[in-house]
Write an enzyme that holds these catalytic residues in place. Structure first.
Site, mmCIF file in Angstrom:
data_model
loop_
_atom_site.group_PDB
_atom_site.id
_atom_site.type_symbol
_atom_site.label_atom_id
_atom_site.label_comp_id
_atom_site.label_asym_id
_atom_site.label_seq_id
_atom_site.Cartn_x
_atom_site.Cartn_y
_atom_site.Cartn_z
ATOM 1 N N HIS A 82 -8.058 -6.933 -27.527
ATOM 2 C CA HIS A 82 -8.813 -5.810 -28.102
ATOM 3 C C HIS A 82 -8.095 -4.480 -27.872
ATOM 4 O O HIS A 82 -7.541 -4.258 -26.793
ATOM 5 C CB HIS A 82 -10.206 -5.750 -27.476
ATOM 6 C CG HIS A 82 -11.202 -4.990 -28.283
ATOM 7 N ND1 HIS A 82 -11.185 -3.616 -28.393
ATOM 8 C CD2 HIS A 82 -12.254 -5.409 -29.023
ATOM 9 C CE1 HIS A 82 -12.169 -3.222 -29.166
ATOM 10 N NE2 HIS A 82 -12.844 -4.287 -29.568
ATOM 11 N N GLY A 163 -11.242 17.044 -18.316
ATOM 12 C CA GLY A 163 -10.292 16.391 -17.425
ATOM 13 C C GLY A 163 -8.872 16.824 -17.692
ATOM 14 O O GLY A 163 -8.580 17.598 -18.606
ATOM 15 N N PRO A 164 -7.940 16.323 -16.891
ATOM 16 C CA PRO A 164 -6.539 16.745 -16.972
ATOM 17 C C PRO A 164 -5.842 16.238 -18.227
ATOM 18 O O PRO A 164 -6.151 15.168 -18.727
ATOM 19 C CB PRO A 164 -5.922 16.120 -15.712
ATOM 20 C CG PRO A 164 -6.776 14.923 -15.440
ATOM 21 C CD PRO A 164 -8.166 15.315 -15.840
ATOM 22 N N PHE A 167 -1.879 11.816 -18.286
ATOM 23 C CA PHE A 167 -2.410 10.461 -18.422
ATOM 24 C C PHE A 167 -2.476 9.777 -17.073
ATOM 25 O O PHE A 167 -1.493 9.739 -16.325
ATOM 26 C CB PHE A 167 -1.569 9.641 -19.394
ATOM 27 C CG PHE A 167 -2.292 8.423 -19.905
ATOM 28 C CD1 PHE A 167 -3.472 8.543 -20.643
ATOM 29 C CD2 PHE A 167 -1.812 7.155 -19.641
ATOM 30 C CE1 PHE A 167 -4.134 7.425 -21.112
ATOM 31 C CE2 PHE A 167 -2.476 6.026 -20.119
ATOM 32 C CZ PHE A 167 -3.640 6.170 -20.852
ATOM 33 N N GLY A 172 -6.243 5.095 -17.063
ATOM 34 C CA GLY A 172 -6.149 5.391 -18.481
ATOM 35 C C GLY A 172 -7.074 6.535 -18.850
ATOM 36 O O GLY A 172 -7.365 7.411 -18.034
#
Length: 561
Positions: A82, A163-164, A167, A172
């Site tokens: 997926h 958020g930052p 990555f 993730g």
């Protein structure tokens, strides 16, 4: 009224059941949140979790689950069929009861803000929670998947909503949003070819396939005046689909998201895939539901397949669900238990159907016990149930009678009405006992002070009004059922005419018995104008029911002498 939202996070772990259990333990740690379903998939290496509750509690449970998933799942080692981009890949909120989509979207933003700021996980908003239409589609956000996001997140247009903009290699990124109810649904094929499965997916999905010159697979892409690829729309609206191979089962599937089941219901999607598969030399062998489904979707499917057979749709809820499961092969890969997969069944308050769930013997024993409830009111409702059930039986027998094939729709309509009255009266069996208990509870309230006395008196009056309304509703529905009964006595299968006669006796008795309860409860109610009206209306229903019952009995006796 209580506001309810559903949360359906998808976690990128479908093999290690211990990890899944640790995540769901976090959900269950929040009091007032009900864990409805946990659906792991080995081949996809993904688990769909479903829980429901009041918004603030659901948000807390979702946050704790996302946090735990980030701690336990290492995306740098994840493999699965997926598409995915994070340990918690997607976390949608769905309005269920007494809450708007706008309010639900606001809660999604609150959750995304916490995930981004407190957990340091890049969080993206989607669908109704995302104001920017260029990035509100899940598949567009997730394009490139986990492996591609190390570069994608650096692009200004793909800066996270919260958020930052770095990555997180282990966790993730996560997509959080608010959406309408979605059904994740896979259709099984008798092939192992992903390419052929994808061809069917492109045939049916709303987005269709890219338009090409000559060869539909390798031909040159045809573009519009702006240089964008043209597409050939698929046959199903509000459907997303891809084809994939599931090693666990050794088959290819069409994996679909049905984003609006009012536009494209489950059964239509199934039948269309069957048609397209046959056109390409393949056969559908069954299907698989991922997560939960509303009751209406299963009932609609059952009726659809019965109508295709020219069979009566006036059968029980249980039978409609059975037909749906068999027709779509929902149990081909794993058992399909309606009690665990249908939302309304999972949310059902078992106490609200205590009497209706009993065996005949247990119900009789409970009635005969020294407890004052169930009493005459519940028994009146149940007599109404039996009358409606007998009439429905005659309608179904008539619908399937040899030589009467041209009349199946006529009797199916009557049977459907009978089932409706039966189901309403079944609920009233328990509600009449609930009404009695409400009165007992009100009388047991304290009365030491003037304030307590006022509260107690108001509670008694409210409970008394309810205890009038319930048996009055029994009267109304039992009387309506006599129309079905009369029709079956007049035009139904002559071999079952006495069943219609007994049905009339039951319905008439239900009306008279319920009216007795209306009158005795009315004696304690202080609103005299209301009492005058309800007694007058009840007397008129009783009069008409007795007259109609007599007419039906004469019809029946005329046919059996």
């Amino acid at each position: 009224m209580t506001k309810l939202i559903e949360c359906v996070p998808n976690f990128s772990e479908g093999v290690n059941l211990d990890i899944i259990k640790q995540i769901t333990n976090e959900v269950e740690s929040v009091e007032g949140v009900l864990l409805l379903n946990v659906d792991p998939g080995k081949a996809t290496n993904r688990t769909v979790v479903t829980f429901v509750g009041e918004p603030k509690k659901v948000i807390e449970a979702a946050f704790l689950a996302i946090k735990k998933a980030g701690e336990l799942i290492d995306m740098s080692k994840h493999k699965g069929e997926h598409p995915r981009m994070g340990a918690t890949d997607v976390c949608p909120l769905i309005p269920i009861a007494n809450i708007s989509m706008e309010e639900t979207a606001a809660y999604a933003k609150q959750l995304a803000k916490r995930v981004g700021e407190e957990l340091g996980i890049p969080a993206y908003l989607y669908e109704h929670a995302q104001a920017d239409s260029r990035r509100n589609n899940l598949s567009v956000i997730r394009a490139g998947e986990y492996e591609g996001f190390f570069k994608k997140i650096k692009l200004p247009e793909w800066k996270p909503d919260f958020g930052p903009a770095e990555f997180n290699a282990k966790s993730g990124a996560t997509v959080i949003g608010a959406r309408d109810f979605l059904i994740a649904y896979n259709v099984n094929l008798n092939t192992t070819s992903t390419r052929r499965a994808n061809s069917i997916a492109f045939d049916v999905r709303e987005a269709g396939r890219v338009m090409r010159e000559g060869d539909p697979i390798n031909g040159k892409i045809i573009t519009d005046e702006n240089g964008k690829p043209k597409s050939i729309p698929g046959s199903l609206k509000s459907v997303k689909a891809i084809g994939w191979y599931i090693e666990e089962y050794g088959i290819a599937q069409i994996s679909m998201n049905l984003t609006n089941i009012e536009v494209t219901p489950l059964h239509i999607a199934f039948d269309e895939v069957c048609t397209k598969a046959a056109e390409r030399g393949m056969r559908v062998t069954g299907s698989e539901l991922v997560g939960l489904i509303p009751l209406k979707a299963m009932l609609d499917a059952g009726k659809y397949f019965l109508l295709k057979q020219q069979r009566s749709v006036g059968v029980s809820e249980k039978e409609l669900i059975k037909i749906a499961i068999k027709s779509m092969g929902l149990a081909e890969l794993a058992p399909f238990n309606p009690e665990e997969r249908i939302i309304e069944y999972l949310l059902k308050d078992k106490a609200s159907s205590k009497l209706a769930s009993m065996t005949l013997i247990d119900f009789a024993d409970e009635t005969a016990s020294e407890s004052p409830a169930p009493g005459g009111g519940s028994i009146s409702a149940y007599m109404g149930v039996l009358g409606a059930s007998l009439a429905t039986m005659v309608a179904n027998l008539s619908s399937h009678k040899k030589g009467w094939d041209s009349r199946w729709e006529e009797f199916s309509t009557w049977a459907e009405k009978g089932q409706q009255y039966k189901d309403e009266l079944i609920k009233l069996v328990d509600l009449d006992t609930v009404a009695f208990n409400k009165i007992m509870e009100a009388f047991s309230l304290p009365k030491s002070t003037d304030e307590e006395k006022a509260v107690r008196n108001n509670a008694i009056q409210d409970a008394t009004r309810y205890a009038i309304e319930i048996p009055f509703k029994v009267m109304e529905i039992a009387y309506k059922s006599l129309a079905v009964i009369k029709a079956m006595a007049e035009t139904g299968n002559p071999n079952s005419v006495t069943d219609a006669g007994v049905a009339a006796l039951c319905a008439r008795s239900a009306v008279i018995g319920a009216f007795m309860n209306v009158k005795i409860n009315a004696s304690g109610y202080k609103d005299k104008d209301y009492i005058v009206k309800v007694i007058a209306d009840g007397a008129e229903i009783e009069r008409k029911a007795i007259a109609l019952e007599q007419e039906i009995i004469e019809l029946v006796n005329g046919k059996i002498v």
